[in-house]
Structures are given as structure tokens and as C-alpha cells.
Design a protein around this motif. Structure first.
Motif, mmCIF file in Angstrom:
data_model
loop_
_atom_site.group_PDB
_atom_site.id
_atom_site.type_symbol
_atom_site.label_atom_id
_atom_site.label_comp_id
_atom_site.label_asym_id
_atom_site.label_seq_id
_atom_site.Cartn_x
_atom_site.Cartn_y
_atom_site.Cartn_z
ATOM 1 N N SER A 5 0.858 -1.188 0.000
ATOM 2 C CA SER A 5 0.000 0.000 0.000
ATOM 3 C C SER A 5 0.889 1.232 0.000
ATOM 4 C CB SER A 5 -0.923 0.009 1.220
ATOM 5 O OG SER A 5 -0.175 0.312 2.382
ATOM 6 N N ARG A 6 0.263 2.378 -0.133
ATOM 7 C CA ARG A 6 1.081 3.609 -0.130
ATOM 8 C C ARG A 6 0.283 4.784 0.398
ATOM 9 N NH1 ARG A 6 -2.391 6.367 -2.804
ATOM 10 N NH2 ARG A 6 -2.765 6.117 -5.004
ATOM 11 N N PHE A 7 1.041 5.786 0.892
ATOM 12 C CA PHE A 7 0.467 7.081 1.235
ATOM 13 C C PHE A 7 1.100 8.045 0.251
ATOM 14 C CE2 PHE A 7 0.680 10.937 4.194
ATOM 15 C CZ PHE A 7 -0.654 11.254 4.037
ATOM 16 N N ALA A 8 0.273 8.865 -0.388
ATOM 17 C CA ALA A 8 0.781 9.665 -1.512
ATOM 18 C C ALA A 8 0.351 11.128 -1.398
ATOM 19 C CB ALA A 8 0.284 9.060 -2.827
ATOM 20 N N PRO A 9 0.862 11.817 -0.398
ATOM 21 C CA PRO A 9 0.429 13.207 -0.218
ATOM 22 C C PRO A 9 1.057 14.165 -1.233
ATOM 23 C CG PRO A 9 2.131 12.681 1.382
ATOM 24 C CD PRO A 9 1.854 11.407 0.624
ATOM 25 N N SER A 10 0.349 15.251 -1.472
ATOM 26 C CA SER A 10 0.886 16.334 -2.309
ATOM 27 C C SER A 10 1.443 17.381 -1.348
ATOM 28 C CB SER A 10 -0.235 16.952 -3.152
ATOM 29 O OG SER A 10 -0.927 15.935 -3.838
ATOM 30 N N PRO A 11 2.705 17.773 -1.520
ATOM 31 C CA PRO A 11 3.306 18.702 -0.546
ATOM 32 C C PRO A 11 2.928 20.155 -0.824
ATOM 33 C CG PRO A 11 4.932 18.068 -2.163
ATOM 34 C CD PRO A 11 3.673 17.344 -2.529
ATOM 35 N N ILE A 41 5.741 11.073 -2.726
ATOM 36 C CA ILE A 41 5.458 12.504 -2.666
ATOM 37 C C ILE A 41 4.958 12.947 -4.040
ATOM 38 C CG2 ILE A 41 6.471 14.784 -2.256
ATOM 39 C CD1 ILE A 41 6.419 13.092 0.276
ATOM 40 N N GLU A 42 3.720 13.410 -4.096
ATOM 41 C CA GLU A 42 3.113 13.783 -5.379
ATOM 42 C C GLU A 42 3.367 15.276 -5.632
ATOM 43 O OE1 GLU A 42 -0.771 11.802 -5.897
ATOM 44 O OE2 GLU A 42 0.519 10.065 -6.251
ATOM 45 N N ASP A 43 4.617 15.538 -6.023
ATOM 46 C CA ASP A 43 5.063 16.924 -6.178
ATOM 47 C C ASP A 43 5.186 17.319 -7.647
ATOM 48 O OD1 ASP A 43 7.143 15.228 -6.749
ATOM 49 O OD2 ASP A 43 8.656 16.328 -5.630
ATOM 50 N N SER A 189 -0.731 15.075 -15.431
ATOM 51 C CA SER A 189 -1.802 15.364 -14.477
ATOM 52 C C SER A 189 -1.735 14.347 -13.342
ATOM 53 C CB SER A 189 -3.165 15.276 -15.161
ATOM 54 O OG SER A 189 -3.460 13.915 -15.437
ATOM 55 N N TYR A 190 -2.454 14.629 -12.282
ATOM 56 C CA TYR A 190 -2.576 13.688 -11.167
ATOM 57 C C TYR A 190 -2.991 12.310 -11.669
ATOM 58 C CZ TYR A 190 -5.286 11.090 -7.744
ATOM 59 O OH TYR A 190 -5.813 10.077 -6.995
ATOM 60 N N HIS A 191 -4.029 12.269 -12.530
ATOM 61 C CA HIS A 191 -4.570 10.971 -12.966
ATOM 62 C C HIS A 191 -3.510 10.119 -13.660
ATOM 63 C CE1 HIS A 191 -8.528 12.251 -11.863
ATOM 64 N NE2 HIS A 191 -8.592 13.199 -12.770
ATOM 65 N N ALA A 193 -0.097 10.451 -13.516
ATOM 66 C CA ALA A 193 1.055 10.140 -12.656
ATOM 67 C C ALA A 193 0.695 9.062 -11.623
ATOM 68 C CB ALA A 193 1.543 11.412 -11.964
ATOM 69 N N VAL A 194 -0.488 9.181 -11.022
ATOM 70 C CA VAL A 194 -0.854 8.233 -9.974
ATOM 71 C C VAL A 194 -1.009 6.821 -10.564
ATOM 72 C CG1 VAL A 194 -3.391 8.360 -10.020
ATOM 73 C CG2 VAL A 194 -2.243 8.178 -7.846
ATOM 74 N N THR A 195 -1.526 6.732 -11.771
ATOM 75 C CA THR A 195 -1.739 5.424 -12.393
ATOM 76 C C THR A 195 -0.401 4.783 -12.772
ATOM 77 O OG1 THR A 195 -3.831 6.238 -13.280
ATOM 78 C CG2 THR A 195 -2.959 4.219 -14.247
ATOM 79 N N VAL A 207 -5.231 2.428 -0.808
ATOM 80 C CA VAL A 207 -6.089 2.833 0.316
ATOM 81 C C VAL A 207 -6.065 4.357 0.345
ATOM 82 C CG1 VAL A 207 -6.425 2.694 2.811
ATOM 83 C CG2 VAL A 207 -5.468 0.733 1.568
ATOM 84 N N ARG A 208 -7.211 4.973 0.109
ATOM 85 C CA ARG A 208 -7.263 6.439 0.065
ATOM 86 C C ARG A 208 -8.694 6.886 0.356
ATOM 87 N NH1 ARG A 208 -6.152 6.932 -6.429
ATOM 88 N NH2 ARG A 208 -8.030 5.855 -7.127
ATOM 89 N N GLY A 209 -8.888 8.193 0.445
ATOM 90 C CA GLY A 209 -10.172 8.728 0.873
ATOM 91 C C GLY A 209 -11.272 8.589 -0.175
ATOM 92 N N ASP A 211 -13.079 10.748 -1.313
ATOM 93 C CA ASP A 211 -13.137 11.860 -2.273
ATOM 94 C C ASP A 211 -12.564 11.442 -3.622
ATOM 95 O OD1 ASP A 211 -10.719 11.667 -0.767
ATOM 96 O OD2 ASP A 211 -10.124 13.683 -1.399
ATOM 97 N N LEU A 212 -11.749 10.370 -3.644
ATOM 98 C CA LEU A 212 -11.140 9.943 -4.913
ATOM 99 C C LEU A 212 -11.841 8.725 -5.511
ATOM 100 C CD1 LEU A 212 -7.444 10.632 -3.917
ATOM 101 C CD2 LEU A 212 -8.785 11.821 -5.668
ATOM 102 N N PHE A 213 -12.994 8.383 -4.943
ATOM 103 C CA PHE A 213 -13.695 7.165 -5.380
ATOM 104 C C PHE A 213 -13.957 7.165 -6.884
ATOM 105 C CE2 PHE A 213 -17.186 4.217 -5.955
ATOM 106 C CZ PHE A 213 -16.930 3.210 -5.042
HETATM 107 N N1 GLU Z 1 -1.861 13.112 -3.939
HETATM 108 C C1 GLU Z 1 -3.264 12.927 -3.692
HETATM 109 C C2 GLU Z 1 -3.728 13.875 -2.607
HETATM 110 O O1 GLU Z 1 -2.908 14.353 -1.834
HETATM 111 C C3 GLU Z 1 -3.630 11.536 -3.253
HETATM 112 C C4 GLU Z 1 -3.444 10.565 -4.332
HETATM 113 C C5 GLU Z 1 -3.980 9.179 -4.091
HETATM 114 O O2 GLU Z 1 -3.984 8.690 -2.947
HETATM 115 O O3 GLU Z 1 -4.338 8.551 -5.073
HETATM 116 O O4 GLU Z 1 -4.902 14.128 -2.531
#
Ligand code: GLU
Length: 287
Positions: A5-11, A41-43, A189-191, A193-195, A207-209, A211-213
Motif C-alpha cells: 500500500s502507499r500514502f501519496a500526499p501532495s506537498p 510525494i506527489e510533487d 496530471s494527477y490521474h 502520474a498516480v496510475t 487505500v485512500r479517501g 473523495d477519490l472514489f
Molecule cells: N496526492 C493525492 C492527494 O494528496 C492523493 C493521491 C492518491 O492517494 O491517489 O490528494
């Protein structure tokens, strides 16, 4: 296969309680299975990302007692990978350059069509003559790259993905319209890069919130187009503040760094969040 799994915050700001809640869920999901937990880190957004926030994220996670495996991956170091994916899609005529400004888009629609992510692009630049559009690109005119959604969906066919909370979902990416995969001001874009990254890092469980469903519908489509594996997903509840709104700096939620500086014990805080003990007024809900 062992869970990753991962945590992927944007700084783009300091982390708050909602981020702690999300990081703990992603961490514990993998650790409960003896799996790996990664930090990415989603920078990619160079205009909004700040180095000081990257350092803050690392300190906050350590304070919460969350350890990750392997090196911290930074999207800003992976631009070649995103460009490779874009070139692949461009070569199959699934992308087109878009020269529209926000004002152009607002002016071009009399009855705006809203999708899960806001206004759906009306497709103006999809109808440009390809030769003329290519000439504008070659001349250096600022442009984004959009996915030709109808063409992409026709290519991919019916797609499903699995959410561990609510079960199998039929992807409906058409609802988003021609999404941007490379921005005028950011190389991906986010879409996209994340993929690309979830596949490259062999993430098995995203595993994420919540809001990204719905965004997962787009990620599932990109996986199909790029020949990437599909992880399973677990979209968790979001923490809501005393005002019933999602946590954000603007509604006065303290940053984890402030709690740290005030002498709060991060490991105890994490234990409380795990046990469902939220600070007074806070709730965790499907928002
Ligand atoms: N970087 C995204 C954010 O901070 C989360 C990306 C993800 O978990 O898919 O909202």
C-alpha cells in the motif's frame, strides 16, 4: 502476493488530522498482512509544491510512529516515465492538444455540463484540424493534452474495479469527459502520474479517501490503455470537522506540525484514531 500500500500526499500544505487518518489506514492495511507500506510525494505541481512541506510530511509520519519501506519516491523525479506513457497514447491518437484557457472554456458553453470533477470540457479542440493543431504545438503555443474519452472508452470496452468496502464497480469514465493528462503548467496530471506510479511501485492495494472514489474510473481506464495491472481499492471515510465539512486549512484545523510543537504525543494520537477516538466534534463519514 504480498500486500503493498502507499500514502501519496501532495506537498502543497502542511498535513492535518485528516492526513494522519488516511496515512494510518494505508499503513495498517498493509502491515496487518505483513505487507509493505510506501511513501510517495506527489510533487508534480511545481507551482504549488514546497520543499518545506516534504520535510514536514517525513517528520509528521515519524511522529505518528508510521515507518515506510524503501526510498521515498518523488513524482518530480519521474517525468520521463509520464512522458513515455503520454507518447504511447499520443502515438495511438488517444490524446489531442488543447489550447483553451479557462476563460475560453467558460465562454464556449452556454449550458455547462458538470461531471464528477466539475465542468466537463466541451471538446472544442478535439474538433480542430489535426494538421493545424500539430502546427500550433510545433510553434510552441501553450497547450494541455486531453484524452479523447470516447475513443479511449471504445478501445478499452467495459471495465470494472473492486473496492474492498463496497464491492465491484463498473467504471464510468465518460462522465468526466476529455480529462487533461498533461497540463499546460505541469508535465503530467494527477490521474496519469498516480496510475503510472501505482503500477511502477507494484502497489496491490490503494487505500485512500472517498473523495477519490470516482476518479478511480479514470485510473482504471488508463490502466487498460497502458497495459498496467489493476490494484484493489479501499476508499475510506473522510474526517469531518465540527462544522461538518471536510478538513482543510481554511476551516481552522490545526496542522500536525502545530500539534507536534505543542507536545502532543503522535503515537498516542495515532492509537486514538485507530480506536475511533476522534477529537471532540470530529466525525468520520462517507462524504
Ligand atoms: N496526492 C493525492 C492527494 O494528496 C492523493 C493521491 C492518491 O492517494 O491517489 O490528494
Amino acid at each position: 502476493m504480498s500486500v503493498v500500500s502507499r500514502f501519496a500526499p501532495s506537498p502543497t500544505g502542511r498535513l492535518h488530522l485528516g492526513h494522519a487518518f488516511a496515512a494510518i489506514q494505508a499503513h495498517d492495511h498493509a502491515r496487518a498482512e505483513g505487507g509493505a507500506f510506501l511513501l510517495r510525494i506527489e510533487d508534480i505541481d511545481g507551482t504549488r509544491s514546497r520543499e518545506e512541506h516534504v520535510a514536514g510530511i517525513v517528520e509528521d509520519l515519524a511522529w505518528l510512529g508510521l515507518a515506510w519501506d524503501g526510498p521515498v519516491v518523488r513524482q518530480s523525479a519521474r517525468l520521463d516515465e509520464y512522458e513515455r506513457a503520454l507518447a504511447d497514447l499520443r502515438g495511438r491518437a488517444l490524446l489531442y492538444p488543447c489550447f483553451c484557457t479557462r476563460a475560453d472554456i467558460a465562454a464556449s458553453v452556454s449550458a455547462p455540463h458538470r461531471g464528477p470533477d466539475g465542468l466537463v470540457y466541451p471538446g472544442t479542440c478535439r474538433r480542430l484540424n489535426p494538421g493545424a493543431a500539430a502546427a500550433r504545438v510545433a510553434a510552441g503555443q501553450a497547450h494541455a493534452w486531453r484524452l479523447d474519452m470516447a475513443g479511449a472508452v471504445a478501445y478499452a470496452g467495459l471495465l470494472t474495479w473492486n473496492d474492498l468496502v463496497v464491492g465491484t464497480q463498473i467504471a464510468e469514465p465518460m462522465a468526466f469527459g476529455d480529462v487533461v493528462l498533461a497540463r499546460k503548467d505541469a508535465p503530467a496530471s494527477y490521474h496519469l502520474a498516480v496510475t503510472v506510479d501505482d503500477a511502477a511501485q507494484r502497489v496491490t492495494d490503494v487505500v485512500r479517501g472517498r473523495d477519490l472514489f470516482r476518479a478511480t474510473d479514470i485510473h482504471r481506464l488508463l490502466q487498460a490503455l497502458l497495459g498496467l495491472p489493476t490494484p484493489v481499492y479501499r476508499h475510506h471515510d473522510l474526517l469531518l470537522g465540527p462544522d461538518g465539512e471536510r478538513l482543510a486549512k481554511r476551516n481552522g484545523v490545526p496542522a500536525l506540525a502545530d500539534m507536534r510543537a505543542a507536545g502532543v504525543d503522535g503515537v498516542e494520537l495515532a492509537a486514538g484514531l485507530r480506536a475511533g477516538r476522534l477529537p471532540i466534534g470530529f466525525t468520520a463519514r462517507d462524504a
